[in-house]
Scaffold this motif. Structure first.
Motif: not given
Ligand SMILES: Nc1ncnc2c1ncn2[C@@H]1O[C@H](COP(=O)(O)OP(=O)(O)OP(=O)(O)O)[C@@H](O)[C@H]1O
Ligand SMILES: Nc1ncnc2c1ncn2[C@@H]1O[C@H](COP(=O)(O)OP(=O)(O)OP(=O)(O)O)[C@@H](O)[C@H]1O
Ligand SMILES: [Mg+2]
Ligand SMILES: [Mg+2]
Lengths: 660, 702
Positions: A86, A91, A340-341, A343, A353, A357, B78-79, B82-83, B85-86, B91-92, B104-105, B108, B352, B376
């Motif tokens: 992942v 990527p 998210i925080r 990233s 991520v 997982m 959920i994953v 997240v992805k 959102t990324l 970005v939170a 966005p959380l 989720i 990425a 993913v």
């Protein structure tokens, strides 16, 4: 997912504990609580004893454990591969393996290296995925190979230990004395060598592996969680102890339920066994319907117990699962937040991520052992109880044992002396009082008396099945306590009142004590004794199968087989306890005549209610309530006009009163 | 590892098929001939009473699978969220508690709540399932066990003679445990696996039919391999079970005959015998392990292979269906350097995201082969799904193991259940009417093995109330004859009539109620003395029990026992002397006041005096009863109305004591033998002085 897995494992356990029933039923004893404890906490002394049995194979165990650990480690790479897929491969980061390949090729085949490198640039994800999956496949393959190796190796090691214990149990049973067999119920003795040892199989085969591997799994998973993010670790790892304690409660509850199930099931099986063994009596007394309804009553309780146990299971397992799931929720929520925080942060500080997982999967690795331990514990408790019973048996000192300085009895002339012997089967109920007599070599001693006066008991004492509480028994001047039982029994022939035949042919039974006797020798012995006529007329002659406990023979035939069996061993001391009570008069007379010749140089003890067999005895002992009240020859006793004369009058009066 | 009894030999169902015996017209094939599927089908017939429960249990499985798949799917979503959102770059940077309250959380978290609900629901279903499974399997086994018990009680003794009691007991216990284990785990697990696999494949086909197809690919191979393995495994398994049973048999016989072992000092040979059996067992067990050793890894190998393949496919699809195709996306060369650790990631998320879709220039997201964007999250779902399927498919080992056992066990179960009663009863057989107890044997021939008759052409006829004595050499068939009277066996030829009624036409219960039996060999139950005496007549009062015990001269010794009538007896009455046991058996027979009394050598183990007392007491009891006495001592025989001499299974003489004494024959011969003692006695009296002188002189010497 987990819940079903768990459930399956538990069911498996349950079936492992299935009852293997002895041929004859164990007996219900309303005074004692039903059965023995089925569960027992881990106790170091017992564990030590198990380890002691495993010690000779310790290297095998270590190898098996290492192999198992290696396999588990390989399996635990799974989440890491996913993380790599992942975070890295998809990527499009070039895979280490591929770049390594390029580097390696560059020196030797620069051309190929160039094209690979180009393809790598354009199709990095394909290369990455390919490499990771290939690596994964490789480690999986290794793990499967290890598993294949261990499947046999591990099992073989464990089974060897188990079989060594099996053999030890049997060998030990051979040493224990009759009073042990009187005291202990048949079914119980049998279950030592069946259910009890079976309950130990899995712990002995897999116990070490299970404990160590599960601990390692948990540890590694915990490390992985801590390593990936310490905040996450704090957030979830506290659930471990919580789960553990919940599991403890569950274990107690379900343990009690299973105990109930098993204890009651013993009743079902006992009932069944006894009724099958006594089927003739059941049928003759018309108890079928009643028995069936009684059996079904027992079954009802059994059903209810089982369902209750399942219900307990059904409540607790989902509860545990839900608690375990809380951990996942935490991982997901907190993980998503972290992803998210972080990233925007640097590559090393970022919570990816893939990490999320992997953690999600490692949580299962962390939690499963806690639950597994629960099941294993249950099984261990059963095994503990079984092991303790087995070791108690193995530690049991035979009461009648060859003392350390016991000597082998040399070939005897056959002098037997009782010197003020007192004996009781149970301490408070004396059976023999002050028995004193002497049998000179070659003499025939008859024991006469009412039923239950102790005749068979005297025989038992001469055989050293029991030791008298007071007084001594001497054979050729050797105290019975000071000689080896083996040498004693080799010089004795015994026909016990309750005859017993082993399943097999007549021939096999007769040469039981002398397996090397030829068929001719057997026939010669039977002919000399006078039993040949009857035995040769059987369906297949000497090769007729006697059936379970001799049930395919008539009772008289059984007695003749036992008689011939005792006689074939050519003993110096012969003991006949009602040896011909079921044999017809004609055959009995033939045997009687033969005996007069055959016992000339043997010391012979005879118990018979048909006093005709007693008249020629050298010494008649008349017993009453365990005391010798009269002694002498047939004639002197008749002269005396006491108990014997009365018994004899009774005997002859009945025959004689109707002479033609 | 199992210590189950061996696959026992085929029962010789030597049913007496006389003209009017109600034999089953359409004889079903023997269970040994049934194929596995036929056996299963018959086994499932026992499900009939619990059909609804079983169906419910299966439904619950399907429901469970459905919820489970949805739960996993939600996790994937959920994953993905997240992805996404990324990738969208939101970005939170707020603290945790603030962050989860906001987009966005927030969405989720919603999904996580839904997941939680699904899991709770799922566990509730698990609870129901566990309960239902146990309900219906227990119910089913209950019926099976009751059926086999009933059958064993009524099948007749020819069947019991052929099977060891241990094996029969196992039919009703561990064999049925095996069946239950298969039902509860094996069968339901199969349902679960099928539901699971189908569910996932349906799910996968929503992503791509190629993925679904790839997932399906190994299934046929699997089935083929499992079936093939089963064929190899079954004989090995049976051999192991049988070897285990041999070990238990040696142990059982050794413990049961311990006094013989000790008396003949054969402990050494016994140990050898046991160890040899144990070694064989060990080898057989290892044989099965060796088969497993090849089977289990291959099964796991196939599973892992398809797992990884699917994973690879899915990962590729993630790459191929990524929907941002920036043409400029080439990787920074720095990351190509082999020195970078695998964990080293591109500096920023957008990079990425850009890198993700590098090579997808040629394949667009709208490609018809991939209707859904694979990402993913799907990978996680696949991982979880494949993991679940994998672990279940590894249970296939277990199912197959249980299946083998269950088949072997079911066969044995039906062998008992199908055994035709050797003493079949008419469906509505009337009770034997109360009568004087006249007995007629009408040319009866019987053999345990029909080819070798034990009693032949037995014909006699006695009025009610008479005393019949049977005498004859050992093994001449006396015990056999009286057992025929109570229909423990049915004769191959001829008929037996009581009060003019063929005993085969009366109900067995009424027949056996009217006969009181004292067996040659005493069997007592491990129960109290009183309960043993009133065994055939459970509502007898203590007064009755005592009266019966007095007749059999047992009262006196019973009172000497620690708890009198409430004393528990050992197994088979082991703590009593031979004569004591026999006297209890006599009391047991007379308490129910039977019309016909059978005393099979019932006084052999008691002393002459007690015998005399019992005979005297019995004389009173015998009034108005037909009594069959088997005895070797003429003293017991001579008072009878009819003496029948049996030799080699035939009646050679019949008449009263006096008549028979006048004939040449067996009876007179034994009378002479027995009288010879008395004559000897007279001679001895004449010689007694000499004897006495001898004896006293001898005594002086010692
Ligand atoms: N294993 C035992 N445990 C406890 N008590 C026993 C045991 N065996 C016998 N007894 C008791 O000991 C007494 C003597 O029994 P024994 O078997 O010696 O009698 P016996 O003289 O042989 O009688 P019989 O003529 O009936 O065979 C009896 O009261 C009996 O109940
Ligand atoms: N269950 C059985 N299966 C096969 N054969 C049997 C069975 N029971 C008895 N027999 C055989 O049948 C014959 C008759 O046996 P039975 O028990 O009727 O003799 P019996 O006249 O009662 O002898 P005894 O005086 O010794 O008790 C014997 O040869 C015996 O071996
Ligand atoms: Mg005795
Ligand atoms: Mg008999």
């Amino acid at each position: 997912m987990i819940s079903t897995l768990m459930k399956r494992k538990r069911d498996q356990r349950r079936e492992v504990a299935k009852i293997n029933l002895p041929t004859a039923g164990p007996v219900k004893d309303p005074n004692a609580p039903e059965g023995e404890p089925d569960y027992k906490p881990l106790e170091w002394p017992v564990v030590k004893k198990i380890l002691h049995w495993m010690a000779p194979y310790k290297w095998n165990y270590i190898v098996a454990l290492l192999v198992n650990l290696a396999g588990t480690l390989l399996d635990m790479l799974g989440p890491l591969y996913i993380k790599h897929l992942v975070d890295h491969d998809i990527p499009g980061h070039p895979h280490m393996l591929a770049t390594g390949l390029v580097a390696a090729l560059r020196t030797t085949f620069p051309g190929t290296a160039e094209s690979v490198s180009r393809s790598l640039q354009h199709h990095a994800p394909f290369w990455g995925i390919g490499c990771t999956i290939a690596l994964w496949a490789f480690t999986t393959f290794l793990s499967i190979l290890l598993m294949r190796f261990n499947m046999e190796y591990n099992r073989r090691t464990g089974e060897k230990v188990v079989f060594a214990i099996r053999k030890a149990i049997f060998a030990h049973l051979q040493q224990l004395s009759m009073s042990f067999y009187d005291r202990t119920k048949f079914g119980r003795i049998l279950s030592r060598g069946t259910t009890d040892i079976d309950a130990m199989v899995n712990p002995v085969v897999n116990g070490v592996n299970t404990v160590v591997t599960n601990a390692m799994m948990m540890g590694i998973a915990a490390v992985m969680i801590v390593y990936s993010d310490w905040r996450m670790a704090i957030a979830v790892l506290w659930l471990g102890p919580v789960l553990y304690f919940m599991n403890q409660i569950y274990r107690r509850k379900i343990g009690a339920k299973w105990r109930q199930v098993r204890e009651h099931f013993t009743r079902v099986s006992t009932n069944l066994a006894e009724n099958i063994n006594g089927m003739r009596v059941v049928a003759a007394f018309n108890r079928q319907e009643e028995n069936l309804s009684h059996f079904n009553e027992l079954q009802d309780v059994n059903t209810i117990n089982n369902i209750q146990a399942s219900a307990t299971n059904g409540i607790y397992m989902p509860l545990l699962n839900v608690v375990g799931f809380i951990g996942k929720v935490i991982i997901l929520m907190f993980g998503c937040y972290l992803v998210i925080r972080t990233s925007g942060q640097s590559a090393t500080a970022r919570f990816t991520v893939g990490t999320l997982m992997a953690l999600y999967m490692y949580w299962d690795w962390f939690m499963n052992p806690v639950l597994n331990f629960g099941n294993f514990h249950n099984e261990m408790m059963q095994a503990m109880a079984s092991a303790e019973r087995i070791f108690t048996l193995l530690d049991q000192r035979p009461e009648v044992t060859d003392s350390a300085d016991a000597i082998a009895l040399p070939p005897v002339k056959g002098e037997v002396r009782f010197d003020h012997v007192n004996f009781a089967y149970k301490v408070d109920k004396p059976v023999l009082h002050d028995i004193t007599f002497e049998a000179r070599p070659g003499q025939t001693i008859a024991l006469v008396g009412h039923t239950g006066c102790g005749k068979s008991t005297i025989m038992n004492l001469i055989c050293r099945f029991y030791l008298p509480q007071q007084g001594g028994i001497l054979i050729d001047g050797y105290d019975l306590r000071k000689i080896t039982s083996d040498s004693l029994h080799r010089q004795m022939g015994i026909v016990a009142q309750s005859n017993y035949l082993f399943s097999g042919s007549v021939l096999e039974n007769i040469r039981y004590a002398k397996p090397d006797a030829t068929e001719e020798q057997v026939i010669a012995a039977a002919t000399a004794l006078g039993s040949h006529d009857v035995l040769s007329e059987l369906k297949d002659g000497y090769h007729t199968q006697v059936g379970e406990r001799g049930s395919a023979m008539s009772l008289g035939q059984r007695q003749l087989i036992c008689f011939t069996r005792a006689f074939l061993a050519n003993p110096a001391i012969l003991m006949l306890d009602e040896a011909t009570s079921a044999v017809d008069t004609h055959t009995e007379m033939i045997i009687q005549q033969a005996l007069e010749r055959l016992v000339a140089d043997r010391t012979t003890f005879i118990v018979a209610h048909r006093l005709s067999t007693v008249t020629s005895a050298d010494l008649v002992l008349v017993l009453d309530h365990g005391k010798i009240i009269e002694r002498g020859t047939h004639h002197s006793l008749l002269e005396l006009g006491g108990k014997y004369a009365e018994l004899y009058r009774q005997f002859t009066r009945e025959i004689g009163s109707d002479t033609p | 590892m199992s210590t189950n009894p061996p696959q026992s030999k085929s029962p010789k169902t030597s049913t007496p098929v006389s003209a009017d015996s109600p034999s089953d017209p359409a004889k079903p094939p023997s269970p040994l001939e049934l194929t596995n599927s036929q056996l299963l089908r018959r086994m499932f017939r026992f499900l009939a009473p619990v059909r609804a429960l079983a169906a419910l249990a299966c439904l619950l499985i399907v429901a469970w699978v459905f919820v489970e798949i949805n739960a996993v799917k939600t996790t994937g979503q959920i994953v993905n969220a997240v992805k996404d959102t990324l990738e969208s770059g939101k970005v939170a940077n707020t603290p945790f508690w603030d962050a989860i309250g906001r987009e966005p959380l927030r969405s989720i978290v919603h999904m996580i709540v839904i997941l939680g609900l699904l899991v709770v629901l799922n566990n509730f279903i698990t609870f129901l399932r566990t309960y239902m499974n146990s309900r219906f399997t227990m119910d089913m086994v209950y019926h099976m066990r009751a059926a086999v018990y009933d059958r064993l009680q009524n099948v007749g003794f020819a069947f019991h003679d052929e099977h060891s009691s241990g094996a029969l007991i196992n039919r009703a216990l561990s064999d049925l445990q095996n069946v239950r284990a298969f039902l509860q785990m094996g069968l339901l697990l199969t349902v679960e696996i099928v539901a699971f696999v189908v569910g996932w494949i349906v799910y996968m086909s929503t992503i791509s039919r190629w993925v679904a197809l790839a997932a399906l690919l190994p299934v046929p191979f699997w089935i083929w391999y499992i079936l093939r393995f089963g064929r190899k495994m079954q004989p090995a398994q049976q051999a192991a079970m049988k070897a285990g049973d041999d070990v238990v048999t040696v142990l059982t016989e050794n413990v049961a005959g311990v006094h013989v072992v000790k008396a003949f000092a054969t402990e050494g040979t016994e140990i050898q015998k046991y160890n040899a059996a144990a070694n064989t067992w060990f080898d057989r067990v290892m044989d099965t392990v060796r088969l497993w050793r090849n089977f289990a890894p291959i099964i796991r190998g196939i599973a892992s292979a398809s797992h990884l393949t699917l994973f690879a496919i899915c990962a590729l699809l993630v790459v191929l269906t990524a929907d941002v195709p920036p043409p400029s996306a080439t990787l920074p060369t720095s990351t190509l350097a082999p020195s970078t650790a695998p964990a080293s990631l591109p500096a920023t998320a957008p990079e990425a995201a850009a890198a993700t879709s590098a090579p997808t220039a040629t394949i667009t997201a709208s490609s018809p082969a991939f209707p859904v964007k694979v990402n993913v999250g799907h990978l996680l779902v696949f991982g979880a799904a494949m993991g679940a399927i994998l672990s279940r498919l590894q249970q296939v080992n277990q199912i197959s193991d249980q299946y083998q056992r269950a088949i072997v066990s079911a066969r044995r179960f039906f062998e008992v259940l199908d055994a035709p009663s050797t003493v079949p009863e008419f469906t509505k057989a009337p009770d034997l009417p109360r009568g004087p107890g006249a007995v007629e044997f009408h040319f009866v021939t019987f053999g345990y093995d029909p080819a070798k008759p034990v009693v032949r052409d037995i014909a006699f006829d006695v009025p009610g109330g008479s005393i019949v004595a049977l005498v004859g050499p050992t093994g001449s068939g006396k015990s056999t004859l009286v057992q025929l009277l109570a229909r423990f066996y049915d004769p191959q030829n001829g008929q037996i009539l009581i009060d003019g009624i063929d005993i085969r036409k009366a109900s067995l219960t009424s027949l056996r109620k009217s006969i009181g039996f004292v067996f040659q060999e005493t069997f007592l139950f491990s129960d109290t003395v009183a309960n043993n005496i009133r065994y055939g007549h459970p509502d007898a009062t203590m007064g009755d029990v005592e009266a019966a015990a007095r007749v059999s001269q047992a009262h006196e010794f019973i009172m000497e026992l620690p708890q009198g009538y409430d004393t528990m007896l050992g197994e088979r009455g082991a703590t009593l002397s031979g004569g004591q046991r026999q006297r209890l058996a006599i009391a047991r027979a007379i308490i129910s006041n039977p019309r016909i009394l059978v005393l099979d050598d019932a006084l052999a183990a008691v002393d002459p005096e007690t015998e005399h007392l019992i005979s005297r007491a019995l004389e009173l009891v015998m009034v108005d009863r037909t009594v069959f006495i088997i005895a070797h001592r003429l003293s017991t025989v001579k008072a009878s109305d009819l003496v029948i001499v049996l030799e080699h299974g035939r009646i050679t003489q019949a008449g009263t004591h006096k008549e028979l004494l006048r004939q040449h024959g067996h009876y007179r011969h034994i009378a002479e033998v027995q009288l010879a003692y008395q004559e000897k006695e007279i001679l001895a009296k004449a010689e007694k002085r000499a004897d006495k002188a001898d004896a006293s002189s001898e005594e002086k010497k010692t």
